[in-house]
Design an enzyme around this catalytic site. Structure first.
Site, PDB file in Angstrom:
ATOM      1  N   HIS A 129       6.964  30.773 -10.722  1.00 58.27           N
ATOM      2  CA  HIS A 129       5.731  31.544 -10.557  1.00 58.27           C
ATOM      3  C   HIS A 129       6.025  33.003 -10.220  1.00 58.27           C
ATOM      4  O   HIS A 129       5.293  33.901 -10.638  1.00 58.27           O
ATOM      5  CB  HIS A 129       4.805  30.896  -9.512  1.00 58.27           C
ATOM      6  CG  HIS A 129       5.113  31.232  -8.097  1.00 58.27           C
ATOM      7  ND1 HIS A 129       6.136  30.645  -7.384  1.00 58.27           N
ATOM      8  CD2 HIS A 129       4.513  32.105  -7.238  1.00 58.27           C
ATOM      9  CE1 HIS A 129       6.153  31.137  -6.162  1.00 58.27           C
ATOM     10  NE2 HIS A 129       5.188  32.028  -6.042  1.00 58.27           N
TER      11      HIS A 129
ATOM     12  N   SER B  60       5.777  32.247  -0.751  1.00 59.56           N
ATOM     13  CA  SER B  60       6.895  31.324  -0.963  1.00 59.56           C
ATOM     14  C   SER B  60       8.066  32.054  -1.613  1.00 59.56           C
ATOM     15  O   SER B  60       9.220  31.790  -1.298  1.00 59.56           O
ATOM     16  CB  SER B  60       6.464  30.112  -1.782  1.00 59.56           C
ATOM     17  OG  SER B  60       5.912  30.504  -3.015  1.00 59.56           O
ATOM     18  N   GLU B  61       7.780  32.966  -2.539  1.00 53.90           N
ATOM     19  CA  GLU B  61       8.814  33.832  -3.098  1.00 53.90           C
ATOM     20  C   GLU B  61       8.287  35.240  -3.338  1.00 53.90           C
ATOM     21  O   GLU B  61       7.096  35.432  -3.611  1.00 53.90           O
ATOM     22  CB  GLU B  61       9.362  33.292  -4.429  1.00 53.90           C
ATOM     23  CG  GLU B  61      10.456  32.247  -4.307  1.00 53.90           C
ATOM     24  CD  GLU B  61       9.887  30.850  -4.249  1.00 53.90           C
ATOM     25  OE1 GLU B  61      10.670  29.901  -4.044  1.00 53.90           O
ATOM     26  OE2 GLU B  61       8.665  30.686  -4.393  1.00 53.90           O
ATOM     27  N   THR B  62       9.200  36.201  -3.253  1.00 55.98           N
ATOM     28  CA  THR B  62       8.948  37.576  -3.672  1.00 55.98           C
ATOM     29  C   THR B  62      10.030  37.950  -4.679  1.00 55.98           C
ATOM     30  O   THR B  62      11.215  37.663  -4.465  1.00 55.98           O
ATOM     31  CB  THR B  62       8.972  38.538  -2.474  1.00 55.98           C
ATOM     32  OG1 THR B  62       7.895  38.212  -1.593  1.00 55.98           O
ATOM     33  CG2 THR B  62       8.832  39.980  -2.917  1.00 55.98           C
TER      34      THR B  62
END
Length: 300
Positions: A77, A46-48
């Site tokens: 997160h 979902s995110e990096t």
């Protein structure tokens, strides 16, 4: 060519393959936006998060966040993942690091204990938009597969934010929460209409004494149909609950645990604390565990 170090970290859990996965590039100096977007798309979390060296004396570094399709200003997160990876990479002791983000310079606390780490993220300023009108509320509920009878009457449907806004939708039943099957196309269209990409549905229907809320978060407009455990939803939820006087607190502090991700088999637990002045939320922090799933390198 430069070698970049990439970690895959599961956050808000100590069990691999649960919680919320995030990619972290711990030595991102030299990457451009196109390359960061390509790496985020390839990792498909979902995110990096991408960690850069400080560009001034006011901070310890710069952090940027990409979903598979777009850059976002802040991510809970992925911040915890990034600080956890940095702590491991540099064998840090307990400390506070100040990182520049798109929502300002924020302090992130690294706690070393028993040769492992927890991370506390101070979030951005809490903001609460006016409640939506009845028509917009009905459109949001319909897109999620809900109606007014499902909602918790104490909880107006409105946008809350600590840097990356989410629509707060309180409902009565955990069974209903777990049965949700949103119309993602409708949510995408609504996101353009209301200028908010995330929809956080939560309930107080919990059978665990140390868990106040269960939630699910949907953000299809930025390529995330469902996010496992969301710092930028649970954190603002804490401020929302205080501002609406839905929960009690003492000594100007409200703290709770939220669970998320059970429906998609990625359960995680997030701790939220809210500092309160004059009955209003003034500072929100989230705390979580993390664990490394793998570490690799890429040459670009």
């Amino acid at each position: 060519m430069k070698t970049f170090k990439i970690y895959q970290i599961d956050v808000f859990t100590k069990d691999r393959f649960s919680g919320n996965p995030a990619g972290v590039v711990v030595n991102a100096d030299g990457l451009n936006e196109t390359q960061m977007q390509q790496i985020a798309r390839e990792l498909n979390n979902s995110e990096t998060a991408f960690l850069f060296s400080a560009d001034d004396s006011d901070s310890d570094g710069l952090i940027r966040y990409f979903t598979p399709t777009a850059e976002v200003p802040i991510c809970g997160h992925a911040t915890i993942a990034a600080m956890y990876a940095k702590a491991i990479e540099h064998q840090l002791n307990s400390c506070i690091l100040r990182f520049k983000t798109k929502v300002g310079i924020l302090p992130f606390e690294i706690i070393k204990e028993n040769e492992d780490y927890q991370v506390i993220m101070t979030q951005g300023k809490f903001e609460l938009s006016p409640a939506f009108d009845a028509l917009t509320t009905q459109q949001i509920l319909a897109a999620l597969g809900l109606d007014f009878a499902d909602t918790d009457e104490r909880c107006p449907v409105q946008i809350a934010s600590t840097g990356h806004s989410k629509v707060m939708i309180g409902i009565k039943s955990r069974e209903k929460l777990n049965d949700l099957n949103p119309n993602y196309s409708s949510l995408i269209a609504l996101s353009k209409q209301i200028n908010c990409n995330g929809y956080f549905v939560f309930t107080f229907d919990s059978d665990e004494d140390d868990v106040l809320t269960h939630g699910r978060m949907f953000a299809p407009a930025i390529g995330i149909n469902e996010d496992p455990v969301t710092g930028n939803a649970n954190g603002p939820l804490g401020g929302y609950l205080i501002q609406h006087k839905i929960v009690d607190f003492k000594d100007n502090l409200f703290e709770f645990n939220g669970k998320q991700g059970e429906k998609i088999n990625r359960p995680g637990l997030i701790n939220v604390s809210v500092k309160i002045e004059h009955d209003l939320p003034v500072l929100i922090k989230i705390k979580g565990n993390a664990t490394v799933v793998f570490k690799t390198e890429i040459e670009i």
